[in-house]
Scaffold this active site. Structure first.
Site, PDB file in Angstrom:
ATOM      1  N   GLU A   1      14.458  -2.847   3.319  1.00 26.98           N
ATOM      2  CA  GLU A   1      13.110  -3.422   3.236  1.00 26.98           C
ATOM      3  C   GLU A   1      12.399  -3.060   1.931  1.00 26.98           C
ATOM      4  O   GLU A   1      11.354  -2.410   1.925  1.00 26.98           O
ATOM      5  CB  GLU A   1      12.278  -2.983   4.440  1.00 26.98           C
ATOM      6  CG  GLU A   1      12.839  -3.462   5.765  1.00 26.98           C
ATOM      7  CD  GLU A   1      11.899  -3.210   6.941  1.00 26.98           C
ATOM      8  OE1 GLU A   1      11.106  -2.259   6.885  1.00 26.98           O
ATOM      9  OE2 GLU A   1      11.973  -3.980   7.925  1.00 26.98           O
TER      10      GLU A   1
ATOM     11  N   GLU B   1      17.214  -7.060  11.993  1.00 23.69           N
ATOM     12  CA  GLU B   1      16.489  -6.165  12.906  1.00 23.69           C
ATOM     13  C   GLU B   1      15.532  -6.971  13.756  1.00 23.69           C
ATOM     14  O   GLU B   1      14.803  -7.832  13.263  1.00 23.69           O
ATOM     15  CB  GLU B   1      15.645  -5.144  12.125  1.00 23.69           C
ATOM     16  CG  GLU B   1      16.416  -4.086  11.397  1.00 23.69           C
ATOM     17  CD  GLU B   1      15.464  -3.114  10.704  1.00 23.69           C
ATOM     18  OE1 GLU B   1      14.301  -2.961  11.143  1.00 23.69           O
ATOM     19  OE2 GLU B   1      15.877  -2.523   9.702  1.00 23.69           O
TER      20      GLU B   1
HETATM   21  C1  GAL Z   1      11.863  -1.691  10.145  1.00 21.96           C
HETATM   22  C2  GAL Z   1      12.756  -0.669   9.486  1.00 21.96           C
HETATM   23  C3  GAL Z   1      13.502   0.174  10.491  1.00 21.96           C
HETATM   24  C4  GAL Z   1      12.572   0.627  11.567  1.00 21.96           C
HETATM   25  C5  GAL Z   1      11.922  -0.570  12.209  1.00 21.96           C
HETATM   26  C6  GAL Z   1      10.986  -0.216  13.335  1.00 21.96           C
HETATM   27  O1  GAL Z   1      10.835  -2.043   9.321  1.00 21.96           O
HETATM   28  O2  GAL Z   1      13.676  -1.280   8.612  1.00 21.96           O
HETATM   29  O3  GAL Z   1      14.082   1.270   9.823  1.00 21.96           O
HETATM   30  O4  GAL Z   1      11.610   1.462  11.011  1.00 21.96           O
HETATM   31  O5  GAL Z   1      11.173  -1.241  11.251  1.00 21.96           O
HETATM   32  O6  GAL Z   1      10.377  -1.362  13.869  1.00 21.96           O
END
Ligand code: GAL
Length: 660
Positions: free
Chosen positions: A151, A304
């Site tokens: 990110e 994710e």
């Molecule tokens: C994303 C991040 C992850 C985790 C996740 C939690 O932004 O890449 O490492 O923190 O959010 O929602």
């Protein structure tokens, strides 16, 4: 992506952080993963301190065992470079690697992301660990994908960043006179007489030069990209056949993803819809379409999402049963070939202890894990969807530079925002099941029947000319307010607005008239609607006033035949039903219909999208809905045959392939 899905079907898995667990848990992880149909895990995102416990040391033994374990379980690894979160020793020994905010304060370790993108020491140390990681795992049978950093979005105002900013500006402008001209530094006595005087837009007494800000944003995105590229090149050099990605964050302002996407082999995204936001389904669909657009139509990877509640909103609503499946299948319908979660097993410690995971604290014998497992398994029924395109005849234009320029302080109203406008224009298309490609302002438009430009405050001469040519050649264009206002230096284009689009829309304006509350507007047929926030003093110059601001005689919505095509211009922010009406008329001009046969209207909260030969129907609402479908068709998810109509319970999904 094809190489990844070949033999595996759709990808399913998540971030796997075994370093948080004793090794005896790993074996159970592998067994549970197999039972859940997991075929891809992202490993090592935050493992720098574990891999390099002190400067120059290496500890790969544990990762060797994880890679071998995954290989033995038949699970592919998306191996991350660990450079998003440097170990404390980096900031402690080399404080100049720590980022500085706009007030000049250093940000410290104890969290994550504490690095300056322009720091030579950070760069050297990051590339060191990346090189050794790539050397070690090149050729490992589990390695299937590289995940660079995490990110990207860091911004730093330290002296090293300022020096890098100056170098970037010298490269862009060549000499100070050109920079002074571009930045308009005669305003407020800002003329620079020496490159050394130029700093990043640090905290200042009052409004900052908007062109300086715009260049700063361009620079920050480029500086991060340069770092990403440096890591990627090391990986490509050692494993030329392993694709490389970095995870995007949807409509994330600090990074211009149009300039990044071509630098990765697979576009991937992190997506966390807010369960409390009624617009989440459309907002998420828009983000998915953006990812497909960034990949120029290629399948993308949902890197994710959350299996339940996140922990970073103030009040974290859970996902009701069925929601994780619905959201995951929404991504498949919109072009994703992989569905991954943050994260596999819920952490016991650390800042994300209360973030949901595929295996919750309570263990695998839970409602949530049962859903994960059922979903992972059912994805096999959709294997044939992998690699399929999502065809669209409508383009939605969106550019980061215009976004940045529009939202500088010191404008007529801060209530007109780029992403709100984008969503407002997207929703009526989504509601009709009209597929949309999100494209950059410089995109070739020839293949589209309708091009929608919700806002293009900053437009280059070239892109404005391309929009005009598109209409003259027979295209249908729909443009929202406050577009075509500044050039790429953020200088206002003088003359009646929107100067470079005036001819094609057949109308022009002389004043922006923001309003408090609502204004009444009237269709030419007499019916009324409301609009809010923004109005413009426009005059038709060949266009027909389809709607007026009631009682004023001033046009609010205009339609103009230009050459072989039609241009629509909307000089306000109409209520949703009215914008839907304008959209419906533009769609009719373009001859575009939705995904459902006969152009039928969809029930509220039902989403319809065609991917390849499969029609996906998703019910985001709380009511059971009935949707007309071409029959007979097979639902790939249930095996049932639909003929004429499909009944969808709340949160239900159908994936219909027509017989024959
Ligand atoms: C994303 C991040 C992850 C985790 C996740 C939690 O932004 O890449 O490492 O923190 O959010 O929602």
């Amino acid at each position: 992506m094809n190489a990844l899905t070949r033999g595996r079907g759709l990808l399913f898995g998540g971030d796997y952080n075994p370093e948080q667990w004793p090794e005896h848990v790993w074996a159970e992880d592998a067994e549970l993963m197999k039972a859940a149909g997991v075929n891809l895990v992202t490993v090592g995102v935050f493992s720098w301190a574990r891999l390099e416990p002190e400067p120059g040391a290496r500890d790969f033994g544990w990762l060797d065992r994880v890679m071998d374990l995954m290989d033995g379980a038949g699970i592919a690894v998306d191996l991350a470079t660990p450079t998003a979160s440097p170990p404390p020793w980096l900031g402690h020994r080399w404080p100049q690697t720590l980022p500085v905010d706009e007030s000049g304060h250093r940000l410290w370790y104890g969290s994550r992301n504490q690095f300056c993108p322009s720091s030579p020491v950070y760069r050297e140390r990051a590339l060191g660990i990346v090189t050794d990681l790539a050397d070690r795992y090149a050729g490992h049978p589990a390695l299937a994908l590289w995940h660079v950093g995490n990110e990207y979005g860091q911004v730093c105002h330290c002296d090293e960043s300022a020096a890098a900013f100056r170098a970037w500006l010298q490269d862009k402008y060549g000499d100070l006179a050109t920079l002074n001209e571009a930045w308009g530094t005669t305003f407020w006595s800002q003329r620079y007489s020496d490159w050394a005087e130029i700093v990043t837009p640090r905290r200042a007494p009052y409004l900052i030069n908007p062109t300086q800000q715009l260049d700063w944003r361009r620079f920050c995105s480029d500086a991060l990209l340069a770092h990403y590229r440096a890591e990627r090149d090391i990986l490509r050099g050692r494993t030329p056949d392993t694709p490389v990605t970095t995870n995007f964050m949807g409509l994330f302002k600090p990074v211009d993803y149009w300039s990044w996407a071509g630098e990765e082999d697979i576009v991937s995204n992190d997506c966390y819809p807010d369960p409390g936001d009624p617009l989440s389904p459309a907002r998420t669909a828009l983000t998915h379409d953006l990812m497909r657009g960034l990949g120029r139509g290629r399948p993308w990877l949902l890197m994710e999402q959350s299996a339940g509640a996140v922990n970073w909103r103030p009040h974290n609503l859970p996902k009701p049963p069925g929601q994780l499946r619905l959201e995951s299948l929404q991504a498949v319908a919109r072009g994703a070939d992989g569905l991954c979660y943050f994260q596999w097993r819920a952490s016991r410690f650390g800042a994300e202890r209360f973030h949901a995971a595929m295996v919750p604290h309570a263990g695998p014998d839970t409602r949530l894990h049962a859903e994960v497992r059922a979903h992972g398994r059912e994805l096999r029924a959709l294997s044939s969807v992998a690699g399929q395109p999502v065809p669209a005849r409508v383009a939605l234009v969106f550019g980061w530079e215009s976004w940045w320029a529009l939202e500088e302080r010191g404008r007529p109203s801060d209530r007109l925002n780029a992403t709100d406008q984008l969503l407002a224009y997207y929703v009526p298309l989504w509601e009709r099941g009209v597929s949309v490609d999100v494209v950059p302002p410089s995109a070739g438009l020839a293949g589209y029947a309708l091009v929608v430009v919700p806002n293009l405050f900053l437009v280059s001469d070239r892109d404005a000319a391309a929009l005009t040519d598109y209409v003259r050649g027979g295209g249908v264009l729909m443009v929202g307010p406050f577009s075509g206002i500044v050039d790429d230096r953020a200088h206002v284009r003088t003359g009646r607005f929107p100067a470079p689009l005036r001819e094609v829309i057949g109308a022009s304006g002389e004043e922006w008239l923001p309003v408090d509350g609502e204004v009444r507007c009237r269709w030419s047929g007499g019916a009324e609607f409301t609009a809010r926030t923004w109005t413009e003093l426009m005059a038709a110059e060949g266009a027909e006033a389809v709607a007026e601001f009631a009682g004023s005689g001033r046009p609010a919505v205009l339609r103009h035949r230009a050459g072989e095509g039609v241009a629509w211009y909307v000089a306000t922010m109409p209520e949703p039903a009215a914008l839907a009406e304008v959209t419906a008329r533009a769609l009719a001009d373009a001859g575009v219909r939705g995904a459902v046969p006969g152009g039928a209207r969809l029930p509220p909260d039902v989403e319809a999208v065609r991917r390849g030969d499969v029609l996906f129907l998703l019910n985001h609402g709380a009511e059971t809905a009935s949707v007309p479908v071409p029959g007979p068709a097979e639902d790939l998810l249930t095996g049932a045959t639909a003929d004429g109509a499909v009944t969808l319970a709340p949160r239900a999904v159908a994936a219909l392939r027509s017989h024959g």
